[in-house]
Structures are given as C-alpha cells and as structure tokens.
Design a protein around this motif. Structure first.
Motif, PDB file in Angstrom:
ATOM      1  N   ASN A 144       0.704  -1.259  -0.036  1.00 38.72           N
ATOM      2  CA  ASN A 144       0.139   0.085  -0.167  1.00 38.72           C
ATOM      3  C   ASN A 144       0.800   1.157   0.076  1.00 38.72           C
ATOM      4  O   ASN A 144       1.739   1.217   0.406  1.00 38.72           O
ATOM      5  N   VAL A 145       0.157   2.480  -0.558  1.00 32.43           N
ATOM      6  CA  VAL A 145       1.152   3.627  -0.586  1.00 32.43           C
ATOM      7  C   VAL A 145       0.178   4.508   0.361  1.00 32.43           C
ATOM      8  O   VAL A 145      -0.903   4.836   0.407  1.00 32.43           O
ATOM      9  N   LYS A 146       0.903   5.105   1.332  1.00 32.41           N
ATOM     10  CA  LYS A 146       0.551   6.010   2.392  1.00 32.41           C
ATOM     11  C   LYS A 146       1.133   7.242   2.436  1.00 32.41           C
ATOM     12  O   LYS A 146       2.298   7.605   2.219  1.00 32.41           O
ATOM     13  N   LYS A 189      -6.138   3.778  -5.504  1.00 32.90           N
ATOM     14  CA  LYS A 189      -7.340   3.273  -4.817  1.00 32.90           C
ATOM     15  C   LYS A 189      -7.383   3.841  -3.294  1.00 32.90           C
ATOM     16  O   LYS A 189      -6.696   3.353  -2.468  1.00 32.90           O
ATOM     17  N   GLU A 190      -8.310   4.642  -3.034  1.00 30.84           N
ATOM     18  CA  GLU A 190      -8.524   5.218  -1.631  1.00 30.84           C
ATOM     19  C   GLU A 190      -8.753   3.950  -0.573  1.00 30.84           C
ATOM     20  O   GLU A 190      -9.672   3.040  -0.929  1.00 30.84           O
ATOM     21  N   LYS A 196     -10.885  -4.077 -11.955  1.00 33.75           N
ATOM     22  CA  LYS A 196      -9.984  -3.539 -13.174  1.00 33.75           C
ATOM     23  C   LYS A 196      -9.238  -1.928 -12.784  1.00 33.75           C
ATOM     24  O   LYS A 196     -10.258  -1.325 -12.526  1.00 33.75           O
ATOM     25  N   PHE A 197      -8.355  -1.916 -13.197  1.00 32.72           N
ATOM     26  CA  PHE A 197      -7.801  -0.339 -12.917  1.00 32.72           C
ATOM     27  C   PHE A 197      -7.026   0.119 -14.112  1.00 32.72           C
ATOM     28  O   PHE A 197      -6.112  -0.990 -14.729  1.00 32.72           O
ATOM     29  N   GLU A 198      -7.390   0.863 -14.696  1.00 33.93           N
ATOM     30  CA  GLU A 198      -6.715   1.543 -16.000  1.00 33.93           C
ATOM     31  C   GLU A 198      -6.753   3.070 -16.183  1.00 33.93           C
ATOM     32  O   GLU A 198      -7.230   3.975 -15.042  1.00 33.93           O
ATOM     33  N   THR A 244      -3.955   5.907   3.491  1.00 34.41           N
ATOM     34  CA  THR A 244      -3.685   5.246   2.462  1.00 34.41           C
ATOM     35  C   THR A 244      -4.417   5.514   0.949  1.00 34.41           C
ATOM     36  O   THR A 244      -5.393   5.737   0.886  1.00 34.41           O
ATOM     37  N   ILE A 245      -3.538   5.972   0.002  1.00 35.76           N
ATOM     38  CA  ILE A 245      -4.012   6.409  -1.260  1.00 35.76           C
ATOM     39  C   ILE A 245      -3.955   5.387  -2.381  1.00 35.76           C
ATOM     40  O   ILE A 245      -4.618   5.707  -3.639  1.00 35.76           O
TER      41      ILE A 245
END
Length: 137
Positions: A16-18, A94-95, A54-56, A23-24
C-alpha cells in the motif's frame, strides 16, 4: 541494482502507498520482458486487475528511474529510458488501498518497437503477467 524475478510481476514491493494522513493506493512492481530496454515514449498504458477489480487510465501512474509518469504522458517522455535490468513500479490510485490478504494480480501493457510495422507492433511482446500475491500490511 537487484536481481529481478523471471515473472513480469515482481513480488518484492507489492504494498500500500500511504501519505501522512491516509492510504491512497497500492503498488505493483514489474519488469520489462524485452531484452534491449526501451524509451518510456514506447510504452502504452497499463491495465491492472486485482481479483475481479480492473484499474486503468488515470488510476495508474508509472515510476521508472525514480521519475513519476502519468499514463497520459507516456508518449511524451522521450528522455527516460527503462532498462531491462531495472524494475518499474505501477502505482494504482485506490482510496484505502488493499486490505492484507491474498490477491490474484494481473498486469498488461504494450510497447512499440521502431523496427516493427504498425500492423504487428501492438501485442507482439510478452507484456502480460499474472501472479498470486500476498499483501501483509
């Protein structure tokens, strides 16, 4: 430089990215499976599947050689080179990120090569991968 795994999707760096507050999103490290390395302008947008999600498009940005590149800007980056010996990181917005769990992750992107005619250029290279991955925190 670290050794890269043979799989397109690298296990080390799935996290995860925080920011300081929240976390964003999350990150998926990948490798280039083309032996020569490429200029970022040769890349085409990536799509990432995590289980059935799906993420794009603007949900994803790339980090190559420490430089952050939005997918819409890939074609304009003529001065950044991605070596086949280095990984890149796809950051997916992705919040809340992902909860710790086991995930089926798929990544696909295309690239162009100046020596291939346009009719066979897209989809010629092995730039798809899937892997079961564990997010621990």
């Amino acid at each position: 430089m670290r050794l890269l795994e043979q799989n397109l999707i690298q296990l080390r760096g799935f996290r995860n990215v925080k920011t300081a507050e929240k976390t964003i999103g999350f990150q998926v490290p990948i490798r280039l499976k083309y032996y020569r390395g490429i200029w970022v302008s040769q890349l085409r947008a990536a799509t990432v599947f995590v289980n059935e999600d799906k993420f794009e498009g603007d949900q994803i940005f790339w980090t190559i050689n420490g430089q952050h590149i939005e997918q819409t800007d890939l074609g304009n980056c003529t001065d950044i080179h991605w070596s086949s010996m280095e990984s890149a990181t796809l950051t997916i917005r992705k919040e809340g990120g992902l909860v710790p769990d086991v995930y089926d992750v798929k990544v696909a992107y295309d690239l162009s090569a100046s020596y291939l005619p346009p009719a066979i250029d897209t989809g010629y290279f092995d730039t798809k991968g899937e892997r079961r991955m564990v997010l621990v925190k």
